[in-house]
Write a protein that holds these residues in place. Structure first.
Motif, short mmCIF file in Angstrom:
data_model
loop_
_atom_site.label_atom_id
_atom_site.label_comp_id
_atom_site.label_asym_id
_atom_site.label_seq_id
_atom_site.Cartn_x
_atom_site.Cartn_y
_atom_site.Cartn_z
N MET A 1 -34.27 56.51 -29.56
CA MET A 1 -33.53 57.71 -29.18
C MET A 1 -32.34 57.36 -28.29
N PHE B 1 -30.99 61.21 -32.42
CA PHE B 1 -29.96 61.44 -31.42
C PHE B 1 -30.25 62.80 -30.79
N PRO B 2 -30.93 62.85 -29.64
CA PRO B 2 -31.34 64.13 -29.07
C PRO B 2 -30.25 64.77 -28.23
N GLN B 3 -30.28 66.08 -28.17
CA GLN B 3 -29.36 66.82 -27.30
C GLN B 3 -30.07 68.08 -26.82
N ALA C 1 -31.08 53.31 -25.07
CA ALA C 1 -31.93 54.23 -25.80
C ALA C 1 -33.35 54.17 -25.28
N ALA C 2 -34.06 55.27 -25.44
CA ALA C 2 -35.50 55.27 -25.22
C ALA C 2 -36.17 54.83 -26.52
N ASN D 1 -23.37 53.09 -28.37
CA ASN D 1 -24.39 53.10 -27.32
C ASN D 1 -24.92 51.71 -27.00
N LYS E 1 -32.84 62.74 -23.01
CA LYS E 1 -33.55 61.58 -23.56
C LYS E 1 -34.81 61.24 -22.78
N SER E 2 -34.68 61.13 -21.46
CA SER E 2 -35.81 60.71 -20.64
C SER E 2 -36.92 61.76 -20.62
N ASP F 1 -37.62 53.16 -21.63
CA ASP F 1 -36.89 54.40 -21.43
C ASP F 1 -35.39 54.16 -21.38
N CYS G 1 -38.64 61.45 -23.93
CA CYS G 1 -39.37 60.18 -23.95
C CYS G 1 -40.66 60.30 -23.14
N ALA H 1 -28.86 58.13 -26.40
CA ALA H 1 -28.25 59.36 -25.91
C ALA H 1 -27.49 59.09 -24.63
#
Length: 283
Positions: free
Chosen positions: A114, A213-215, A102-103, A240, A122-123, A139, A126, A116
């Motif tokens: 975060m 949880f980003p998408q 995760a970031a 994760n 994610k990056s 990151d 971030c 993902a």
């Protein structure tokens, strides 16, 4: 050219290499205070060897950790392979922390986590948050103290790839992106230098407050933010984690405490400015 030690905090890494190109690349990415010559009286958390497998200046480099071979690479791609090898060592061998892919960023003493999979954006998110003033903790890896649940920084340059690299450079022309390498197994890779406040706080822990949880979805017409139940958040975080199963009961207890402590959301977005605004409001 002597061997070197990279003090990334909370880990120290001994790098056995005579490669001038790798020395120069690491000197460009990390502050001088974090790079040192090895001390034979000291023990280091990890040891990476980067050397040519066979004699001859045209031969590929061999990246390994002890008896564990990581990858062969030509000099042009040595830095990305070294960074991936370091990630692999920590994900595989450190178990004093619960480690989650995760970031992690911090603002006001509170950490935003975060998790993902690759390709979720994610990056990119971030990097944008850091460039908007958040303090970068990592990151790649969220490290959770098993005793008190504190989020431990692991500050290193942000790895950006392909479209993410292009977007950050277009949105933030002053962003310090270094060591761009094309043609790797992951495409074109570059490294965004951490902000000054991120380096200054590279040993300062934070308290977990939010999990996002980003998408990224280019076809998304509007931003969607929905709260995630504790049970779902626990399962996603466990999936994760690099060492949740290895830590067994200790890992379960730590992750359960973390899940109770945070508020978790799922974020789907296409417009980075909308995502930044929503996270600014939420956090």
């Amino acid at each position: 050219m002597a061997d070197l030690v990279l003090h990334t905090a909370p880990f120290s890494v001994s790098v056995q290499t005579r490669c001038r190109k790798l020395h120069a690349a690491l000197a460009e990415l990390y502050p001088p205070a974090l790079l040192a010559t090895p001390d034979k009286q000291q023990l280091y958390d990890f040891s990476l060897t980067v050397q040519r497998k066979w004699s001859g200046c045209w031969r590929p480099f061999h990246v390994s950790a002890g008896q564990q071979h990581f990858r062969m690479t030509d000099p042009a791609q040595l830095l990305p392979v070294f960074e991936w090898g370091l990630n692999w060592c920590i994900a595989s061998y450190q178990h004093q922390y619960l480690a989650i892919h995760a970031a992690v960023l911090e603002r006001g003493g509170k950490a935003l986590i975060m998790p993902a999979p690759p390709g979720a954006g994610k990056s990119t998110l971030c990097a944008a948050l850091m460039l908007q003033g958040w303090r970068l903790l990592s990151d790649e890896m969220c490290l959770v103290n098993l005793e008190n649940g504190a989020i431990v920084p692991f500050v290193r340059p942000v790895s950006l790839k392909n479209q993410s690299l292009q977007l950050i450079q277009s949105w933030y022309p002053a962003a310090q992106v270094r060591q761009i390498t094309a043609g790797t197994t992951k495409g074109t890779v570059g490294y965004l230098l951490p902000s000054e406040i991120s380096w200054q706080g590279y040993r300062q822990v934070a308290t977990a407050a939010w999990v996002i949880f980003p998408q990224y979805n280019a076809a998304q017409t509007e931003l969607l933010l929905s709260q995630v139940t504790q049970a779902d958040a626990f399962m996603h975080l466990a999936n994760n984690s690099f060492n949740y199963a290895v830590l067994a009961e200790q890992g379960f207890s730590c992750l359960a405490a973390l899940t109770r402590q945070v508020t978790a959301y799922r974020l789907e977005y296409a417009d980075i400015n909308q995502a930044l605004a929503e996270l600014g409001r939420l956090c």
